[in-house]
Every structure is written in structure tokens, then in C-alpha cells.
Write a protein that holds these residues in place. Structure first.
Motif, short mmCIF file in Angstrom:
data_model
loop_
_atom_site.label_atom_id
_atom_site.label_comp_id
_atom_site.label_asym_id
_atom_site.label_seq_id
_atom_site.Cartn_x
_atom_site.Cartn_y
_atom_site.Cartn_z
N LYS A 15 0.83 -1.21 0.00
CA LYS A 15 0.00 0.00 0.00
C LYS A 15 0.86 1.26 0.00
O LYS A 15 0.59 2.21 -0.73
CB LYS A 15 -0.90 0.02 1.24
CG LYS A 15 -2.35 -0.10 0.98
CD LYS A 15 -3.11 0.04 2.29
CE LYS A 15 -4.58 -0.21 2.05
NZ LYS A 15 -5.33 -0.16 3.28
N CYS A 16 1.90 1.25 0.82
CA CYS A 16 2.80 2.40 0.91
C CYS A 16 3.53 2.61 -0.42
O CYS A 16 3.66 3.75 -0.89
CB CYS A 16 3.81 2.22 2.04
SG CYS A 16 3.08 2.37 3.67
N GLN A 19 1.32 4.18 -2.94
CA GLN A 19 1.10 5.61 -2.69
C GLN A 19 2.39 6.41 -2.82
O GLN A 19 2.39 7.64 -2.75
CB GLN A 19 0.51 5.82 -1.30
CG GLN A 19 -0.88 5.26 -1.15
CD GLN A 19 -1.39 5.35 0.28
OE1 GLN A 19 -0.66 5.74 1.19
NE2 GLN A 19 -2.64 5.00 0.48
N PRO A 23 7.12 3.18 4.42
CA PRO A 23 6.32 2.69 5.55
C PRO A 23 6.54 3.49 6.82
O PRO A 23 5.60 3.76 7.57
CB PRO A 23 6.78 1.24 5.70
CG PRO A 23 7.25 0.84 4.35
CD PRO A 23 7.85 2.09 3.77
N ALA A 26 4.47 6.60 6.69
CA ALA A 26 3.06 6.31 6.95
C ALA A 26 2.81 6.12 8.44
O ALA A 26 1.80 6.61 8.98
CB ALA A 26 2.63 5.07 6.16
#
Length: 120
Positions: A15-16, A19, A23, A26
Motif C-alpha cells: 500500500k505504501c 502511494q 512505511p 506512513a
């Protein structure tokens, strides 16, 4: 590390990456958001408690006379007055009491802080 933990870690890393953020970044953003929410909740709780204390001392002081039940009565009255503060069901005199008490507390605390910081 369990397979579920590895899957969650991999999912978070994916996910990181998707985007375009690290990590750790985030995690830092999430932690900052949690800290802000905690600070806001703490500030609101302190304000409600200060106002409830002002109302109890000003309006319910006589109910605290019985030494053996004083703490229980104080806790009960603080709860009752905190609900009154949260629901904004105070008249003009009660609002004035809360404002005067908050001003006095802040004035005294600031003076004490200045004095203690000057000694250090």
C-alpha cells in the motif's frame, strides 16, 4: 513472525509503495494523527473538569461537609456537573463562575511555573 503478521506487513508495504511513501513515513503520519486526537481529547476533558470543579465548589460546597462520605459525594457531584458542562446547560452566573475559576487557575499556575523555571 506468524504468517498473518507477514501478510499484514507485506500488505502495508505494498500500500505504501503504491502511494509512493515509505512505511516509516506512513507510521509517523498515523502516530501524529493519534497524538493530535489524544491532545484534543485531553484538553477537552481538562476544561470540563475545571468547569465542573468550579461549579461544585461554588454551588455544592455544603454537600461536602460529611467527612466520611466526602470523596464519594465529590465524585458524584463532579460527574453531575461535568454532564451539565458538556450539555451546555449553565446559566449566566454559572458561566461566569467557570470563567473566573479558569482565569484564577491559569494565573496561579503560570506564576508558579515562572517561579519554578526561574529557580532551575
Amino acid at each position: 513472525m506468524s504468517s498473518i503478521a507477514r501478510k499484514n506487513k507485506l500488505r502495508a508495504a505494498f500500500k505504501c509503495a503504491k502511494q509512493g511513501i515509505a512505511p516509516a513515513q506512513a507510521i509517523a503520519v498515523s502516530a501524529a494523527r493519534e497524538i493530535q486526537a489524544t491532545k484534543a481529547a485531553t484538553t477537552e476533558t481538562m476544561e470540563v473538569l475545571l468547569q465542573a470543579m468550579a461549579l461544585v465548589v461554588q454551588l455544592d460546597y455544603g454537600k461536602l461537609n460529611a467527612k466520611d462520605k466526602r470523596l464519594d459525594v465529590l465524585a458524584e457531584l463532579l460527574y453531575k456537573r461535568s454532564i451539565q458542562v458538556k450539555t451546555r446547560k449553565m446559566d449566566e452566573a454559572e458561566n461566569e463562575t467557570c470563567q473566573r475559576f479558569a482565569s484564577a487557575v491559569m494565573e496561579i499556575w503560570e506564576a508558579k511555573e515562572k517561579k519554578s523555571n526561574g529557580k532551575a
